[in-house]
Scaffold this active site. Structure first.
Site, PDB file in Angstrom:
ATOM      1  N   ASP A   1     -66.722  87.124  70.458  1.00 24.04           N
ATOM      2  CA  ASP A   1     -66.712  85.691  70.762  1.00 24.04           C
ATOM      3  C   ASP A   1     -67.329  84.874  69.629  1.00 24.04           C
ATOM      4  O   ASP A   1     -66.773  83.873  69.174  1.00 24.04           O
ATOM      5  CB  ASP A   1     -67.483  85.419  72.067  1.00 24.04           C
TER       6      ASP A   1
ATOM      7  N   SER B   1     -65.947  81.599  76.605  1.00 26.83           N
ATOM      8  CA  SER B   1     -67.062  81.689  75.646  1.00 26.83           C
ATOM      9  C   SER B   1     -67.845  80.403  75.451  1.00 26.83           C
ATOM     10  O   SER B   1     -68.163  80.024  74.321  1.00 26.83           O
ATOM     11  CB  SER B   1     -66.570  82.172  74.281  1.00 26.83           C
TER      12      SER B   1
ATOM     13  N   ASP C   1     -64.599  95.389  71.418  1.00 30.09           N
ATOM     14  CA  ASP C   1     -65.534  95.055  70.324  1.00 30.09           C
ATOM     15  C   ASP C   1     -66.745  95.977  70.314  1.00 30.09           C
ATOM     16  O   ASP C   1     -67.132  96.502  69.278  1.00 30.09           O
ATOM     17  CB  ASP C   1     -65.914  93.561  70.313  1.00 30.09           C
TER      18      ASP C   1
ATOM     19  N   GLU D   1     -77.882  86.190  71.799  1.00 26.04           N
ATOM     20  CA  GLU D   1     -77.453  86.529  73.156  1.00 26.04           C
ATOM     21  C   GLU D   1     -77.983  87.907  73.580  1.00 26.04           C
ATOM     22  O   GLU D   1     -78.448  88.092  74.695  1.00 26.04           O
ATOM     23  CB  GLU D   1     -75.918  86.508  73.224  1.00 26.04           C
TER      24      GLU D   1
HETATM   25  C1  GLA Z   1     -67.183  89.134  76.667  1.00 28.45           C
HETATM   26  C2  GLA Z   1     -68.108  89.582  75.549  1.00 28.45           C
HETATM   27  C3  GLA Z   1     -67.295  90.061  74.322  1.00 28.45           C
HETATM   28  C4  GLA Z   1     -66.235  91.085  74.725  1.00 28.45           C
HETATM   29  C5  GLA Z   1     -65.434  90.594  75.929  1.00 28.45           C
HETATM   30  C6  GLA Z   1     -64.509  91.645  76.469  1.00 28.45           C
HETATM   31  O1  GLA Z   1     -66.480  87.997  76.301  1.00 28.45           O
HETATM   32  O2  GLA Z   1     -68.966  88.540  75.151  1.00 28.45           O
HETATM   33  O3  GLA Z   1     -68.174  90.587  73.360  1.00 28.45           O
HETATM   34  O4  GLA Z   1     -66.811  92.338  74.959  1.00 28.45           O
HETATM   35  O5  GLA Z   1     -66.275  90.173  76.990  1.00 28.45           O
HETATM   36  O6  GLA Z   1     -63.504  91.932  75.553  1.00 28.45           O
END
Ligand code: GLA
Length: 383
Positions: free
Chosen positions: A173, A128, A38, A161
Site C-alpha cells: 500500500d 488504504s 507482499d 504502521e
Molecule cells: C493490506 C496490507 C497489504 C497487503 C494487502 C493484501 O492492504 O496493508 O500490505 O498485504 O492487505 O494483499
C-alpha cells in the site's frame, strides 16, 4: 480530490487568517491483482487512485504541530520534541504520531505548524486510507527528503504502521502511494523492492470499485493469522525446496504440505503469483479478456483457499459475474469486507452499478457504493 478552496475555508475556521500555504494530495490505492503476496515475497500489481486525502499546511518556526481532520472533526496537537500521545482520540491521529516517531528515530527534521486534512477516500474500506495518511504526513514534514527518496517514504510509512501502530502489514500500500504514476499500474517485486510500470489501458472497459460498506472488524487479527499460517507453510516447503519466501515456491512443492489448511494457504500464494505475472503480460498485450479471467480466478482462490472474502464480498462478485458486460471481478486489499473491483463494458457501467447495487441491498440488507477511479501520481505537492 477535495478542493483547495474547501480546505481554505476549513483552515480559516480552525486557525484564522490564511496567507501563504502549501497544499498536498495523497492518493488511496487499488490492487488489480496479487493479494496477500507482499509479505510472502511475491509480485503485486496495484495503482494509486484519484480518491485520497488533501491537505493544507502552514509551517511555523515552532515545535508544535496542529493537525485538524475535517472528516473526524478532531484536532490533534503534538509537541515535536516530546512526541507524547497528547489527545489521541481516533486512529487517524495515531497514524500521524507513528510517522513523526519514525522520522525522529531517523533524525529527519520535522516542521511545526498548522495542518488541515480532508478525505474523499472512504475510510477503513480497503482502499488504504491508513497508508495514505502515513505517506501524506511524512511527505509534508520533509518534502525535499522524501521526494527524492520515495523508497524511504514507502519504507518509513510501513514502519510506522508495523512498529508503532502494530499492524504487521506488507509494503504494497505504502509503495503504491509513494510510486503511483498517472495512467499506470505498478508491477512491484516485493522482495527486491523494485518496480516497473505498465499502462492501465482497459480499452472498451471501465474499472469499477465496489464498496461492501461492511465493517472490517477483526481484520488485524485475521491478517496476522494468515501471515503466520504462511510462515508455517514455508517451513514445511523448505524441507523440499530451499526458498526463502512462499511466493517463490514451486507449485509442485506445495504438495509436500501435510496440513490441509496450510496446503490451501500456500496454494493460493503460489498460484496468485503466477496470475500476477500473467496479468502483467495480459495488460502489455492488451488482452483485457484474459486479464478479466485472471481476476475471477484470483477471487475464487482468495475465497476458497485463503478464506479472506466473506459473504459481503462474495455477494458482490456473484452478481458481477451474472452481469453479462462484466468480464472480471475480485476483492481487492486484505479482504474480510472492504472493496472489490470489476472490469465492466464502458457502455453498461450505469446498468451494472444499478443491478449489482440492488441485488446486494436485497441480499445483504446494506447499501453498496460504487466509484469509477483512475490511476494517478503518488503523493505530491499541489502547485
Ligand atoms: C493490506 C496490507 C497489504 C497487503 C494487502 C493484501 O492492504 O496493508 O500490505 O498485504 O492487505 O494483499
Amino acid at each position: 480530490m477535495i478542493s483547495i478552496e474547501c480546505l481554505k475555508v476549513i483552515y480559516q475556521r480552525q486557525f484564522g487568517d490564511l496567507e501563504d500555504f502549501e497544499a498536498y494530495f495523497s492518493p488511496g490505492r487499488v490492487n488489480l491483482i496479487g493479494e496477500h503476496l507482499d509479505y510472502n515475497g511475491g509480485h503485486v500489481l496495484p495503482f494509486a487512485i484519484d480518491l485520497g486525502i488533501t491537505a493544507i499546511f502552514v509551517p511555523h518556526s515552532t515545535n508544535v504541530l496542529h493537525v485538524f481532520s475535517e472528516d473526524f472533526n478532531e484536532m490533534f496537537q503534538v509537541n515535536l520534541d516530546l512526541l507524547n500521545h497528547g489527545n489521541i482520540i481516533s486512529n487517524w491521529a495515531s497514524f500521524v504520531l507513528a510517522c513523526l516517531k519514525i522520522m525522529k528515530s531517523r533524525r529527519i527534521p520535522m516542521r511545526g505548524g498548522n495542518i488541515v486534512i480532508q478525505s474523499d477516500l472512504p475510510i477503513a474500506s480497503g482502499l488504504s486510507s491508513s497508508a495514505a495518511i502515513e505517506c501524506l504526513i511524512l511527505y509534508m514534514m520533509a518534502p525535499e527528503v522524501y521526494d527524492r527518496d520515495r523508497l524511504s517514504l514507502a519504507i518509513d510509512a510501513q514502519r510506522a504502521e508495523v512498529e508503532e501502530v502494530g499492524v504487521k502489514c506488507g509494503i504494497m500500500d505504502q509503495y503504491a502511494i509513494a510510486f503511483g504514476k498517472e495512467n499506470c499500474a505498478i508491477l512491484l517485486n516485493c522482495l527486491q523492492l523494485k518496480h516497473e510500470y505498465v499502462p492501465l489501458d482497459l480499452k472498451d472497459y471501465q474499472l469499477v470499485v465496489m464498496n461492501t460498506n461492511f465493517p472490517r472488524n477483526l481484520i488485524d487479527s485475521k491478517y496476522n493469522e494468515r501471515k503466520s499460517e504462511c510462515e508455517r507453510a514455508l517451513q514445511e516447503i523448505q524441507s523440499l525446496e530451499p526458498v526463502s519466501h512462499l511466493a517463490q515456491a514451486h507449485v509442485i512443492s506445495v504438495g509436500v504440505i501435510e496440513d490441509d489448511l496450510l496446503y490451501y494457504r500456500a496454494k493460493h500464494v503460489v498460484t496468485e503469483e503466477q496470475r500476477v505475472l500473467a496479468a502483467f503480460d495480459a495488460l502489455n498485450l492488451g488482452r483485457i479478456d484474459y486479464l478479466g479471467n485472471l481476476l475471477w480466478q484470483s477471487h475464487q482462490s482468495l475465497d476458497e483457499d485463503y478464506e479472506v472474502a466473506g459473504d459481503a464480498l462474495n455477494c458482490l462478485i456473484h452478481y458481477a459475474h451474472k452481469f453479462r458486460g462484466c468480464i472480471g471481478a475480485r476483492m481487492t486489499g486484505a479482504g474480510f469486507g472492504g472493496c472489490a473491483i470489476a472490469i465492466v463494458d464502458k457502455s453498461l457501467v450505469n446498468r451494472f452499478c444499478t443491478y449489482v447495487g440492488r441485488k446486494y441491498e436485497t441480499d445483504q440488507n446494506r447499501k453498496a457504493d460504487f466509484y469509477l477511479v483512475k490511476p494517478v501520481d503518488g503523493v505530491s505537492r499541489i502547485k
